[in-house]
Motif scaffolding. Structure first.
Motif, PDB file in Angstrom:
ATOM      1  N   ARG A 114      55.388 100.342  50.463  1.00 43.10           N
ATOM      2  CA  ARG A 114      55.199  99.822  51.816  1.00 43.10           C
ATOM      3  C   ARG A 114      55.025  98.298  51.788  1.00 43.10           C
ATOM      4  O   ARG A 114      55.663  97.584  52.561  1.00 43.10           O
ATOM      5  N   SER A 115      54.203  97.810  50.892  1.00 41.80           N
ATOM      6  CA  SER A 115      53.965  96.363  50.790  1.00 41.80           C
ATOM      7  C   SER A 115      55.247  95.607  50.477  1.00 41.80           C
ATOM      8  O   SER A 115      55.492  94.531  51.039  1.00 41.80           O
ATOM      9  N   LEU A 116      56.067  96.163  49.602  1.00 46.84           N
ATOM     10  CA  LEU A 116      57.335  95.524  49.250  1.00 46.84           C
ATOM     11  C   LEU A 116      58.238  95.392  50.478  1.00 46.84           C
ATOM     12  O   LEU A 116      58.777  94.323  50.756  1.00 46.84           O
ATOM     13  N   PHE A 117      58.386  96.467  51.237  1.00 44.15           N
ATOM     14  CA  PHE A 117      59.304  96.471  52.376  1.00 44.15           C
ATOM     15  C   PHE A 117      58.741  95.746  53.591  1.00 44.15           C
ATOM     16  O   PHE A 117      59.506  95.261  54.426  1.00 44.15           O
ATOM     17  N   GLU A 118      57.423  95.648  53.713  1.00 46.90           N
ATOM     18  CA  GLU A 118      56.829  94.935  54.849  1.00 46.90           C
ATOM     19  C   GLU A 118      57.155  93.444  54.831  1.00 46.90           C
ATOM     20  O   GLU A 118      57.026  92.782  55.855  1.00 46.90           O
ATOM     21  N   GLN A 119      57.632  92.929  53.698  1.00 50.34           N
ATOM     22  CA  GLN A 119      58.071  91.537  53.644  1.00 50.34           C
ATOM     23  C   GLN A 119      59.305  91.315  54.524  1.00 50.34           C
ATOM     24  O   GLN A 119      59.620  90.188  54.880  1.00 50.34           O
ATOM     25  N   TYR A 120      59.993  92.403  54.887  1.00 46.60           N
ATOM     26  CA  TYR A 120      61.234  92.313  55.657  1.00 46.60           C
ATOM     27  C   TYR A 120      61.094  92.841  57.082  1.00 46.60           C
ATOM     28  O   TYR A 120      62.029  92.736  57.866  1.00 46.60           O
ATOM     29  N   GLY A 121      59.946  93.401  57.424  1.00 45.93           N
ATOM     30  CA  GLY A 121      59.736  93.892  58.784  1.00 45.93           C
ATOM     31  C   GLY A 121      58.737  95.038  58.832  1.00 45.93           C
ATOM     32  O   GLY A 121      58.048  95.339  57.857  1.00 45.93           O
ATOM     33  N   SER A 122      58.681  95.681  59.974  1.00 49.16           N
ATOM     34  CA  SER A 122      57.735  96.761  60.218  1.00 49.16           C
ATOM     35  C   SER A 122      58.171  98.046  59.511  1.00 49.16           C
ATOM     36  O   SER A 122      59.320  98.477  59.639  1.00 49.16           O
ATOM     37  N   VAL A 123      57.243  98.652  58.785  1.00 46.73           N
ATOM     38  CA  VAL A 123      57.503  99.897  58.053  1.00 46.73           C
ATOM     39  C   VAL A 123      56.778 101.031  58.757  1.00 46.73           C
ATOM     40  O   VAL A 123      55.567 100.974  58.957  1.00 46.73           O
ATOM     41  N   ASP A 124      57.535 102.066  59.147  1.00 45.71           N
ATOM     42  CA  ASP A 124      56.936 103.228  59.799  1.00 45.71           C
ATOM     43  C   ASP A 124      56.305 104.177  58.782  1.00 45.71           C
ATOM     44  O   ASP A 124      55.253 104.756  59.031  1.00 45.71           O
ATOM     45  N   SER A 125      56.964 104.357  57.641  1.00 48.51           N
ATOM     46  CA  SER A 125      56.410 105.214  56.590  1.00 48.51           C
ATOM     47  C   SER A 125      57.026 104.829  55.246  1.00 48.51           C
ATOM     48  O   SER A 125      58.121 104.280  55.190  1.00 48.51           O
ATOM     49  N   ALA A 126      56.280 105.116  54.193  1.00 48.06           N
ATOM     50  CA  ALA A 126      56.745 104.868  52.827  1.00 48.06           C
ATOM     51  C   ALA A 126      56.126 105.930  51.934  1.00 48.06           C
ATOM     52  O   ALA A 126      54.918 106.138  51.966  1.00 48.06           O
ATOM     53  N   LYS A 127      56.978 106.611  51.153  1.00 44.51           N
ATOM     54  CA  LYS A 127      56.427 107.625  50.259  1.00 44.51           C
ATOM     55  C   LYS A 127      57.246 107.714  48.981  1.00 44.51           C
ATOM     56  O   LYS A 127      58.456 107.528  48.975  1.00 44.51           O
ATOM     57  N   VAL A 128      56.531 107.995  47.910  1.00 43.98           N
ATOM     58  CA  VAL A 128      57.125 108.258  46.610  1.00 43.98           C
ATOM     59  C   VAL A 128      57.087 109.777  46.434  1.00 43.98           C
ATOM     60  O   VAL A 128      56.068 110.418  46.705  1.00 43.98           O
ATOM     61  N   ILE A 129      58.191 110.355  46.015  1.00 48.18           N
ATOM     62  CA  ILE A 129      58.269 111.806  45.849  1.00 48.18           C
ATOM     63  C   ILE A 129      57.639 112.205  44.512  1.00 48.18           C
ATOM     64  O   ILE A 129      57.949 111.637  43.472  1.00 48.18           O
ATOM     65  N   MET A 130      56.748 113.184  44.601  1.00 46.08           N
ATOM     66  CA  MET A 130      56.003 113.646  43.424  1.00 46.08           C
ATOM     67  C   MET A 130      56.453 115.061  43.040  1.00 46.08           C
ATOM     68  O   MET A 130      56.785 115.871  43.906  1.00 46.08           O
TER      69      MET A 130
END
Length: 81
Positions: free
Chosen positions: A18-34
């Motif tokens: 999420r932190s990585l992508f928030e540099q480019y705009g608003s993030v609705d969700s971010a998840k790593v598949i486990m």
């Protein structure tokens, strides 16, 4: 836009993604598949961004970039079948 991220480092979390992508705009969700059985990361994940232009900028900037020691692959996610 739903974004697929592959070749993540084993230590990458949804929060760091999420932190990585928030540099480019608003993030609705971010998840790593486990993995359900082991609890370990499957080393891929998804980020959802509502603004398509921000999402495209993130994809262009981050594809084949180094993140947490891994060269990640970033592209538009295929829709669920």
């Amino acid at each position: 836009m739903n974004i697929f991220i592959a070749k993540l480092a084993a230590r990458t979390t949804g929060d760091s993604l999420r932190s990585l992508f928030e540099q480019y705009g608003s993030v609705d969700s971010a998840k790593v598949i486990m993995d359900r059985e082991t609890g370990n990361s499957k080393r891929y994940g998804f980020v959802e961004m509502s603004d398509d232009s921000e999402a495209k900028s993130a994809i262009e900037a981050l594809n084949e970039s180094d993140f947490e020691g891994s060269t990640i692959v970033v592209k538009v996610a295929n829709p669920k079948r």
